[in-house]
Design a protein around this motif. Structure first.
Motif, PDB file in Angstrom:
ATOM      1  N   ASN A  62      22.576  36.166 109.267  1.00 20.37           N
ATOM      2  CA  ASN A  62      23.221  37.417 109.745  1.00 20.37           C
ATOM      3  C   ASN A  62      22.673  37.874 111.073  1.00 20.37           C
ATOM      4  OD1 ASN A  62      25.541  38.065 107.940  1.00 20.37           O
ATOM      5  ND2 ASN A  62      23.494  38.205 106.370  1.00 20.37           N
ATOM      6  N   PHE A  63      21.467  37.858 111.390  1.00 21.80           N
ATOM      7  CA  PHE A  63      20.830  38.109 112.614  1.00 21.80           C
ATOM      8  C   PHE A  63      21.224  37.226 113.743  1.00 21.80           C
ATOM      9  CE2 PHE A  63      17.723  41.416 110.755  1.00 21.80           C
ATOM     10  CZ  PHE A  63      18.093  42.280 111.549  1.00 21.80           C
ATOM     11  N   THR A  64      21.276  35.825 113.291  1.00 21.69           N
ATOM     12  CA  THR A  64      21.726  34.775 114.149  1.00 21.69           C
ATOM     13  C   THR A  64      23.147  35.323 114.672  1.00 21.69           C
ATOM     14  OG1 THR A  64      20.276  33.060 113.127  1.00 21.69           O
ATOM     15  CG2 THR A  64      22.044  32.216 114.459  1.00 21.69           C
ATOM     16  N   PRO A 305      26.302  38.230 101.016  1.00 24.73           N
ATOM     17  CA  PRO A 305      25.530  37.788 102.230  1.00 24.73           C
ATOM     18  C   PRO A 305      24.667  36.877 102.753  1.00 24.73           C
ATOM     19  CG  PRO A 305      25.254  40.001 100.836  1.00 24.73           C
ATOM     20  CD  PRO A 305      25.916  39.103 100.040  1.00 24.73           C
ATOM     21  N   MET A 306      24.531  36.111 101.780  1.00 21.08           N
ATOM     22  CA  MET A 306      23.861  34.653 102.049  1.00 21.08           C
ATOM     23  C   MET A 306      24.842  33.666 102.511  1.00 21.08           C
ATOM     24  SD  MET A 306      21.900  31.911  99.768  1.00 21.08           S
ATOM     25  CE  MET A 306      23.453  31.557  99.031  1.00 21.08           C
ATOM     26  N   TYR A 312      30.769  30.999 108.534  1.00 19.53           N
ATOM     27  CA  TYR A 312      31.040  31.234 109.682  1.00 19.53           C
ATOM     28  C   TYR A 312      30.512  30.540 110.830  1.00 19.53           C
ATOM     29  CZ  TYR A 312      34.393  34.941 108.401  1.00 19.53           C
ATOM     30  OH  TYR A 312      35.589  35.512 107.943  1.00 19.53           O
ATOM     31  N   GLY A 313      29.135  30.211 110.541  1.00 23.02           N
ATOM     32  CA  GLY A 313      28.435  29.496 111.424  1.00 23.02           C
ATOM     33  C   GLY A 313      28.677  28.033 111.493  1.00 23.02           C
ATOM     34  N   ARG A 322      27.216  27.228 120.203  1.00 20.52           N
ATOM     35  CA  ARG A 322      26.363  28.064 120.763  1.00 20.52           C
ATOM     36  C   ARG A 322      25.090  27.930 119.982  1.00 20.52           C
ATOM     37  NH1 ARG A 322      24.927  29.917 125.753  1.00 20.52           N
ATOM     38  NH2 ARG A 322      23.547  31.760 125.423  1.00 20.52           N
ATOM     39  N   LEU A 323      25.019  27.848 118.709  1.00 20.87           N
ATOM     40  CA  LEU A 323      23.872  27.775 117.854  1.00 20.87           C
ATOM     41  C   LEU A 323      23.317  26.387 118.388  1.00 20.87           C
ATOM     42  CD1 LEU A 323      21.963  28.831 115.903  1.00 20.87           C
ATOM     43  CD2 LEU A 323      23.358  27.871 113.845  1.00 20.87           C
TER      44      LEU A 323
END
Length: 324
Positions: A62-64, A305-306, A312-313, A322-323
């Motif tokens: 989530n921070f990513t 949350p995990m 989405y990533g 972008r990652l």
């Protein structure tokens, strides 16, 4: 008082049964004892490993998402603003539960202050309701993008997106407020042992020495007004989306357009299918051990949350590119 649980996220948790040996002669304790996973206390350290891994993945994922959206100007749009709000909500939900859970697993720190217990209860329900509302907002975003593409930028302007996000936050905060308020007013004279890893609302209510039907009714109201209405809205949105997709001339265009909705569909299913499984388990699995109910209840709260940042990533090309 026993209740039939329908949705762990919105107040109806587990129908706990406290044995007579746990009943003590005291009134309104200042602290409660979180029992952990009844029957599996000896395996707490091993059980903590997957839960800790889930927390680490949720934090990093989530921070990513937040970092990538902030750094990439091309992602500054309604869909990604809602995704950031979902990431913040997931961080809040997992952090409301897991630190105390891991302290029970690792340090046998079972005692929790009464006020801290009420606070944890509030934030669990607040973030759960917020997450459901954000999934509705994301369904609205997909509906406008597919069914009214030429008007997308004029309908979902930044002020409108900000108002929708603020509404979701206030909606969750206000609906969760009666839970600790009602729990605080009940007299407690049975026991201060909660057979869970966190302060579940119905588990506390079952310890009260009073008529707590108002708490049960409020839990049902929240269940039907939040989960029922939200899922119905998402379903109606996707009916309109599918109608628009099937009207497209080519198969490739239909698949490409539907692919833009896949991440949201997976996230919605990840949030709701476990709830359906738990509801069926409580209705038809009366012989299922209590520790299995507790484990599933916690996995249900901590899985989205995990999974959401992973979904989405991987499924969103802009974030994945972008990652990389």
């Amino acid at each position: 008082m026993q209740e039939s649980p329908c949705c762990l996220r919105f107040g109806h948790l587990l129908p706990y049964s406290i044995s007579d040996s746990n009943i003590t002669d005291f009134t309104n304790p200042s602290t409660f004892i979180l029992l952990g996973i009844p029957g599996l206390e000896a395996a707490h350290v091993w059980i903590s490993i997957p839960f800790c891994a889930m927390y680490v993945i949720a934090i990093l994922g989530n921070f990513t998402i937040l970092f990538i959206v902030k750094r990439e100007p091309s992602l500054h749009g309604p869909m990604y603003y809602f995704l950031c709000l979902l990431a913040v909500t997931d961080l809040g939900l997992s952090t409301s539960i897991l630190p105390k859970m891991l302290s029970i697993f690792w340090f046998n720190s079972r005692v929790i202050d009464f006020s801290a217990c009420l606070t944890q209860m509030y934030f669990i329900h607040c973030f759960s309701v917020m997450e459901s509302g954000i999934l509705v907002a994301m369904a609205l975003d997909h509906y406008v993008a597919i069914c009214h593409p030429l008007r997308y930028s004029t309908i979902l302007t930044n002020p409108i997106v900000a108002k929708i996000g603020l509404t979701m936050v206030l909606h969750g905060g206000m609906l969760a407020l009666p839970y600790p308020f009602l729990a605080r007013q009940w007299p407690y004279c049975k026991t201060n042992i909660i057979p869970q890893l966190y302060c579940a609302h119905i588990a506390m209510v079952n310890l009260a020495c009073a008529d707590t039907h108002v708490s049960s009714y409020y839990g049902l109201i929240v269940l039907f007004s939040v989960m029922g209405l939200d899922l119905n809205f998402i379903a109606v949105s996707y009916i309109q989306i599918l109608r628009a997709i099937f009207s497209l001339p080519t198969k490739d265009a239909r698949l490409k357009t539907f692919g833009t909705c896949s991440s949201h569909l997976f996230a919605t299913l990840a949030s709701n299918i476990p709830g359906l499984f738990i509801s069926l388990m409580h209705r038809f699995g009366q012989n299922v051990p209590l520790y299995f109910h507790v484990l599933i209840a916690n996995v249900y709260l901590l899985m989205p949350p995990m999974l959401n940042p992973i979904i989405y990533g991987v499924r969103t090309k802009q974030i994945w590119g972008r990652l990389l």
